[in-house]
Design an enzyme around this catalytic site. Structure first.
Site, short mmCIF file in Angstrom:
data_model
loop_
_atom_site.label_atom_id
_atom_site.label_comp_id
_atom_site.label_asym_id
_atom_site.label_seq_id
_atom_site.Cartn_x
_atom_site.Cartn_y
_atom_site.Cartn_z
N TYR A 1 0.66 -1.12 -0.20
CA TYR A 1 0.07 -0.03 -0.08
C TYR A 1 0.81 1.21 -0.11
O TYR A 1 0.59 2.08 -0.72
CB TYR A 1 -0.96 -0.16 1.30
CG TYR A 1 -1.81 1.02 1.47
CD1 TYR A 1 -2.91 1.43 0.76
CD2 TYR A 1 -1.38 2.27 2.30
CE1 TYR A 1 -3.70 2.38 0.87
CE2 TYR A 1 -2.27 3.34 2.60
CZ TYR A 1 -3.47 3.37 1.72
OH TYR A 1 -4.51 4.48 1.84
N LYS B 1 1.07 4.14 -2.95
CA LYS B 1 0.58 5.58 -2.63
C LYS B 1 2.17 6.44 -3.04
O LYS B 1 1.83 7.73 -3.38
CB LYS B 1 0.34 5.76 -1.39
CG LYS B 1 -1.04 5.07 -1.17
CD LYS B 1 -2.13 5.59 -1.98
CE LYS B 1 -3.18 5.14 -1.72
NZ LYS B 1 -4.45 5.77 -2.12
N GLY C 1 -4.31 11.43 6.99
CA GLY C 1 -3.94 10.57 8.04
C GLY C 1 -4.72 9.34 8.19
O GLY C 1 -5.07 8.54 7.27
N1 LIG Z 1 -9.38 6.13 5.45
C1 LIG Z 1 -8.10 6.55 5.57
O1 LIG Z 1 -7.48 6.35 6.82
C2 LIG Z 1 -7.17 6.89 4.55
C3 LIG Z 1 -5.91 7.34 4.50
C4 LIG Z 1 -4.96 7.68 3.74
C5 LIG Z 1 -5.50 7.55 2.50
N2 LIG Z 1 -6.75 7.06 2.19
C6 LIG Z 1 -7.10 6.83 0.69
O2 LIG Z 1 -8.41 7.38 0.55
C7 LIG Z 1 -9.00 7.09 -0.70
C8 LIG Z 1 -10.47 6.56 -0.22
O3 LIG Z 1 -10.28 5.67 1.00
P1 LIG Z 1 -11.62 5.70 1.92
O4 LIG Z 1 -10.91 5.84 3.30
O5 LIG Z 1 -12.56 6.64 1.41
O6 LIG Z 1 -11.89 4.13 1.77
P2 LIG Z 1 -13.37 3.34 1.16
O7 LIG Z 1 -12.74 2.10 1.18
O8 LIG Z 1 -14.34 4.13 1.80
O9 LIG Z 1 -13.32 4.06 -0.32
C9 LIG Z 1 -12.58 3.33 -1.33
C10 LIG Z 1 -13.39 3.30 -2.70
O10 LIG Z 1 -12.68 3.11 -3.64
C11 LIG Z 1 -13.36 2.21 -4.43
N3 LIG Z 1 -12.70 1.18 -5.09
C12 LIG Z 1 -12.27 0.12 -4.78
N4 LIG Z 1 -11.61 -0.55 -5.63
C13 LIG Z 1 -12.15 -0.14 -6.87
C14 LIG Z 1 -11.90 -0.54 -8.09
N5 LIG Z 1 -11.31 -1.71 -8.55
N6 LIG Z 1 -12.63 0.33 -9.05
C15 LIG Z 1 -13.42 1.28 -8.69
N7 LIG Z 1 -13.41 1.87 -7.48
C16 LIG Z 1 -12.86 1.00 -6.48
C17 LIG Z 1 -14.48 1.51 -3.33
O11 LIG Z 1 -15.67 0.99 -3.91
C18 LIG Z 1 -14.50 2.49 -2.41
O12 LIG Z 1 -15.83 3.32 -2.87
C19 LIG Z 1 -8.16 5.65 -0.98
O13 LIG Z 1 -7.36 5.90 -1.96
C20 LIG Z 1 -7.29 5.49 0.24
O14 LIG Z 1 -6.13 4.86 0.05
C21 LIG Z 1 -7.48 6.67 3.15
#
Ligand SMILES: NC(=O)c1ccc[n+]([C@@H]2O[C@H](COP(=O)([O-])OP(=O)(O)OC[C@H]3O[C@@H](n4cnc5c(N)ncnc54)[C@H](O)[C@@H]3O)[C@@H](O)[C@H]2O)c1
Length: 253
Positions: free
Chosen positions: A159, A163, A190
């Site tokens: 991961y 990123k 974060g």
């Molecule tokens: N939640 C955290 O703490 C956090 C921290 C840093 C970065 N992020 C990043 O933020 C972004 C959103 O994450 P989140 O926390 O909202 O998680 P989440 O799992 O709620 O949302 C991720 C979204 O991506 C979609 N997705 C996954 N695989 C897919 C595919 N093959 N095709 C199309 N869509 C797809 C999912 O269906 C979901 O709606 C991600 O890139 C994640 O890595 C999240």
């Protein structure tokens, strides 16, 4: 100074055209809601059909079923742009987390994480930038990276590497497309309270991670959405190639 900035592309009478990948839930949903509230036309693109379609209906936007792992992902992304008749803002929030040490991560898991997080972001950026450059109106691309792109990620190496690559893409896009008025930035959230990681989240985890933030709390999707809105707005017109931490101070470099 080129006049082809997002601010010149968007006038009061022309709603900004915004595509949000991964917009069905979590941070992407927060971003989609924020842009819609600000008056934009929003396409929510996600592999999750039911929540994606429901959100699109809620915000008066449109939904496109998009699986970034599918061979026709680029065509579907182009379809999102075509639905809007062009694109002013792309936000790439689609992503997956894989918890596991590098020694535990097999090739298939590694490939899946990179295919969605990195290749999926690349495809979306490429489709959006092509359209923005062809239109000659500039635009703004915001990738949702992670603090794992800044500080590594023991126990989530695939991961973190995916990123880091998103930040690399962001900088390359900024360098290549700036001459066309296309700005490319990343935000590095974060710990945000979404469904990502929720299956292994304990009250102890929440307390521990909250203690890493000087603000003493974890993030909400709205915390990230506000920064994305700023980056895509005229107030962000001199920002490109940046990877901005939205971590409540957990990461300061
Ligand atoms: N939640 C955290 O703490 C956090 C921290 C840093 C970065 N992020 C990043 O933020 C972004 C959103 O994450 P989140 O926390 O909202 O998680 P989440 O799992 O709620 O949302 C991720 C979204 O991506 C979609 N997705 C996954 N695989 C897919 C595919 N093959 N095709 C199309 N869509 C797809 C999912 O269906 C979901 O709606 C991600 O890139 C994640 O890595 C999240």
């Amino acid at each position: 100074m080129s006049s082809q900035t997002p601010s010149s592309a968007v006038t009061a009478s022309t709603a900004r055209r915004v595509v949000v990948t991964g917009g069905a839930r979590g941070i992407g949903a927060g971003v989609a809601r924020r842009f819609a509230a600000d008056g934009a036309q929003v396409v929510v693109a996600d592999v999750l059909v039911e929540p994606g379609a429901a959100l699109a209906a809620e915000i008066g936007g449109r939904f496109v079923e998009l699986d970034l792992l599918a061979p026709d992902a680029a065509d579907l992304l182009q379809h999102c742009v075509d639905l809007l008749g062009g694109i002013d803002v792309l936000v790439t929030s689609a992503g997956v987390l894989h918890l596991g040490t590098l020694l535990e991560t097999d090739r298939a898991l590694w490939d899946r994480v990179f295919a969605i997080n990195t290749t999926g972001t690349f495809l979306a950026m490429q489709v959006a930038a092509r359209s923005m450059i062809a239109a000659g109106t500039g635009g703004s691309i915001v990738a949702i990276a992670s603090m794992a792109a800044k500080k590594g990620g023991g126990g989530e190496g695939a991961y973190a590497a995916s990123k880091h690559a998103v930040v690399g893409l962001t900088r390359a896009g900024a360098l290549e497309w700036g001459q066309h008025g296309v700005r490319v930035n990343a935000v590095c959230p974060g710990y945000v309270l979404t469904e990502m990681g929720a299956d292994t989240r304990t009250p102890e985890d929440v307390a521990l991670w909250s203690s890493y933030s000087p603000l003493g709390r974890l993030g909400q999707p709205e915390d990230v959405a506000g920064v994305v809105a700023f980056l895509a707005s005229p107030d962000g017109s001199y920002l490109t190639g940046q990877a901005l931490n939205v971590t409540g101070g957990m990461v300061m470099h």
